[in-house]
Design a protein around this motif. Structure first.
Motif, PDB file in Angstrom:
ATOM      1  N   SER A 172       0.824  -1.210   0.000  1.00  0.00           N
ATOM      2  CA  SER A 172       0.000   0.000   0.000  1.00  0.00           C
ATOM      3  C   SER A 172       0.860   1.262   0.000  1.00  0.00           C
ATOM      4  N   VAL A 173       2.084   1.181   0.555  1.00  0.00           N
ATOM      5  CA  VAL A 173       2.983   2.337   0.579  1.00  0.00           C
ATOM      6  C   VAL A 173       3.342   2.753  -0.848  1.00  0.00           C
ATOM      7  N   ILE A 174       3.467   1.783  -1.748  1.00  0.00           N
ATOM      8  CA  ILE A 174       3.795   2.086  -3.146  1.00  0.00           C
ATOM      9  C   ILE A 174       2.709   2.941  -3.772  1.00  0.00           C
ATOM     10  N   PHE A 175       1.449   2.615  -3.483  1.00  0.00           N
ATOM     11  CA  PHE A 175       0.346   3.382  -4.067  1.00  0.00           C
ATOM     12  C   PHE A 175       0.210   4.749  -3.397  1.00  0.00           C
ATOM     13  N   ILE A 176       0.628   4.872  -2.143  1.00  0.00           N
ATOM     14  CA  ILE A 176       0.669   6.186  -1.500  1.00  0.00           C
ATOM     15  C   ILE A 176       1.705   7.070  -2.185  1.00  0.00           C
ATOM     16  N   ILE A 177       2.851   6.480  -2.508  1.00  0.00           N
ATOM     17  CA  ILE A 177       3.880   7.227  -3.252  1.00  0.00           C
ATOM     18  C   ILE A 177       3.353   7.629  -4.624  1.00  0.00           C
ATOM     19  N   ASP A 178       2.597   6.732  -5.269  1.00  0.00           N
ATOM     20  CA  ASP A 178       1.997   7.061  -6.567  1.00  0.00           C
ATOM     21  C   ASP A 178       1.062   8.264  -6.460  1.00  0.00           C
ATOM     22  N   LEU A 179       0.306   8.352  -5.371  1.00  0.00           N
ATOM     23  CA  LEU A 179      -0.601   9.487  -5.172  1.00  0.00           C
ATOM     24  C   LEU A 179       0.180  10.786  -4.997  1.00  0.00           C
ATOM     25  N   PHE A 180       1.305  10.706  -4.261  1.00  0.00           N
ATOM     26  CA  PHE A 180       2.147  11.892  -4.109  1.00  0.00           C
ATOM     27  C   PHE A 180       2.744  12.316  -5.450  1.00  0.00           C
ATOM     28  N   VAL A 181       3.146  11.346  -6.269  1.00  0.00           N
ATOM     29  CA  VAL A 181       3.678  11.663  -7.600  1.00  0.00           C
ATOM     30  C   VAL A 181       2.602  12.336  -8.441  1.00  0.00           C
ATOM     31  N   LEU A 182       1.369  11.816  -8.383  1.00  0.00           N
ATOM     32  CA  LEU A 182       0.258  12.404  -9.132  1.00  0.00           C
ATOM     33  C   LEU A 182       0.016  13.847  -8.707  1.00  0.00           C
ATOM     34  N   SER A 183      -0.065  14.100  -7.404  1.00  0.00           N
ATOM     35  CA  SER A 183      -0.329  15.458  -6.919  1.00  0.00           C
ATOM     36  C   SER A 183       0.821  16.404  -7.264  1.00  0.00           C
ATOM     37  N   SER A 184       2.059  15.895  -7.210  1.00  0.00           N
ATOM     38  CA  SER A 184       3.207  16.723  -7.563  1.00  0.00           C
ATOM     39  C   SER A 184       3.205  17.060  -9.055  1.00  0.00           C
ATOM     40  N   ASN A 185       2.834  16.097  -9.892  1.00  0.00           N
ATOM     41  CA  ASN A 185       2.726  16.350 -11.328  1.00  0.00           C
ATOM     42  C   ASN A 185       1.676  17.410 -11.630  1.00  0.00           C
ATOM     43  N   ILE A 186       0.583  17.392 -10.878  1.00  0.00           N
ATOM     44  CA  ILE A 186      -0.487  18.377 -11.080  1.00  0.00           C
ATOM     45  C   ILE A 186       0.016  19.789 -10.807  1.00  0.00           C
ATOM     46  N   VAL A 187       0.742  19.961  -9.699  1.00  0.00           N
ATOM     47  CA  VAL A 187       1.271  21.286  -9.357  1.00  0.00           C
ATOM     48  C   VAL A 187       2.284  21.739 -10.409  1.00  0.00           C
ATOM     49  N   ALA A 188       3.161  20.829 -10.850  1.00  0.00           N
ATOM     50  CA  ALA A 188       4.161  21.183 -11.858  1.00  0.00           C
ATOM     51  C   ALA A 188       3.506  21.576 -13.176  1.00  0.00           C
ATOM     52  N   LEU A 189       2.436  20.863 -13.558  1.00  0.00           N
ATOM     53  CA  LEU A 189       1.733  21.189 -14.799  1.00  0.00           C
ATOM     54  C   LEU A 189       1.054  22.550 -14.700  1.00  0.00           C
ATOM     55  N   LYS A 190       0.479  22.852 -13.551  1.00  0.00           N
ATOM     56  CA  LYS A 190      -0.159  24.155 -13.362  1.00  0.00           C
ATOM     57  C   LYS A 190       0.869  25.288 -13.432  1.00  0.00           C
ATOM     58  N   VAL A 191       2.035  25.050 -12.834  1.00  0.00           N
ATOM     59  CA  VAL A 191       3.078  26.079 -12.819  1.00  0.00           C
ATOM     60  C   VAL A 191       3.608  26.343 -14.229  1.00  0.00           C
ATOM     61  N   THR A 192       3.798  25.288 -15.011  1.00  0.00           N
ATOM     62  CA  THR A 192       4.388  25.444 -16.345  1.00  0.00           C
ATOM     63  C   THR A 192       3.393  25.907 -17.398  1.00  0.00           C
ATOM     64  N   THR A 193       2.094  25.697 -17.186  1.00  0.00           N
ATOM     65  CA  THR A 193       1.093  26.069 -18.196  1.00  0.00           C
ATOM     66  C   THR A 193       0.177  27.200 -17.761  1.00  0.00           C
ATOM     67  N   ASP A 194       0.171  27.533 -16.444  1.00  0.00           N
ATOM     68  CA  ASP A 194      -0.740  28.556 -15.911  1.00  0.00           C
ATOM     69  C   ASP A 194      -2.197  28.235 -16.228  1.00  0.00           C
ATOM     70  N   SER A 195      -2.536  26.951 -16.218  1.00  0.00           N
ATOM     71  CA  SER A 195      -3.897  26.507 -16.493  1.00  0.00           C
ATOM     72  C   SER A 195      -4.678  26.359 -15.187  1.00  0.00           C
ATOM     73  N   PRO A 196      -6.022  26.333 -15.258  1.00  0.00           N
ATOM     74  CA  PRO A 196      -6.825  26.114 -14.048  1.00  0.00           C
ATOM     75  C   PRO A 196      -6.495  24.776 -13.395  1.00  0.00           C
ATOM     76  N   MET A 197      -6.598  24.732 -12.069  1.00  0.00           N
ATOM     77  CA  MET A 197      -6.214  23.547 -11.329  1.00  0.00           C
ATOM     78  C   MET A 197      -7.055  22.329 -11.714  1.00  0.00           C
ATOM     79  N   ASN A 198      -8.369  22.517 -11.907  1.00  0.00           N
ATOM     80  CA  ASN A 198      -9.229  21.370 -12.213  1.00  0.00           C
ATOM     81  C   ASN A 198      -8.865  20.732 -13.553  1.00  0.00           C
TER      82      ASN A 198
END
Length: 232
Positions: A179-205
């Motif tokens: 289950s720890v592996i999938f928790i890390i996957d969730l952190f990777v997903l959330s981190s990718n979302i923030v990076a994409l928002k920063v680089t594209t200035d797109s809405p969070m949703n």
């Protein structure tokens, strides 16, 4: 990718003025009148903590002001990031298969070949599907088409923001449930979302929808070999 103010993302010509070694003055942003990049004088642990907390301004510091094309050989960093990303993905796949199949002390050669084949399918095919779905989702949800250079910058941001995969190395030393592996996957997903928002200035949703579709497609692709093995 020019230097950016970490507070508002406005382009700035320079981040600091150096009068002598160790004597610098941080420049202010012309748009928000704040210090353009306060992280220049911060220690690494403060930057790491803010990265874990997913603060957009530290992602701007990292992607625009540290990993800058004029100061870093971006092509070399891109290839190294891709290699580390694939190696950590392969190790993740290996951990999941070890937990599912409970290997004994000795593994036959045929089993080893089969394991390598499964890992290859998970890593190469899974990441190819991830890339295709990510670009398609970005076209649909972000309503824009990226050129080759812009696409490279965004993919580089996704690779760098997947740094949470490094925590998989801890499983070489300590035993953790899968289950720890999938928790890390969730952190990777959330981190990718923030990076994409920063680089594209797109809405969070829209950034959430883009990254979620890509990660979901990659997860489903990794489950296909397991479903086939159950049929046989």
């Amino acid at each position: 990718m020019e230097h950016r103010c970490v507070e508002c993302g406005f382009r700035v010509k320079q981040l600091f003025v150096q009068y002598s070694p160790g004597n610098i003055r941080l420049m202010k942003c012309e748009n928000c009148k704040s210090v353009a990049d306060e992280y220049i004088e911060c220690e690494f642990m403060i930057i790491l903590i803010d990265l874990i907390l997913h603060k957009p301004k530290v992602y701007r510091h990292l992607l625009y002001n540290v990993l800058h094309q004029e100061t870093v050989h971006i092509e070399g960093v891109l290839w190294k990031s891709t290699f580390c990303f694939l190696v950590l993905d392969a190790y993740r796949s290996l951990l999941l298969k070890r937990n599912e199949e409970e290997w004994g002390s000795s593994v036959s050669f045929s089993s080893l070949v089969w394991i390598c084949k499964e890992m290859f399918m998970d890593v190469v095919v899974g990441n190819f599907i991830f890339l295709c779905i990510f670009l398609l989702s970005a076209r649909v949800f972000l309503n824009t088409f990226f050129g080759v250079s812009r696409c490279k910058d965004i993919l580089f941001a996704i690779l760098v923001s997947s740094y949470f995969k490094i925590f998989l190395i801890a499983m070489m030393v300590w035993e953790f449930p899968s289950s720890v592996i999938f928790i890390i996957d969730l952190f990777v997903l959330s981190s990718n979302i923030v990076a994409l928002k920063v680089t594209t200035d797109s809405p969070m949703n829209r950034c959430i929808a883009t990254c979620f579709c890509a990660h979901a497609a990659k997860l489903l692709a990794s489950k296909v070999p397991n479903l086939r093995s159950l049929d046989y």
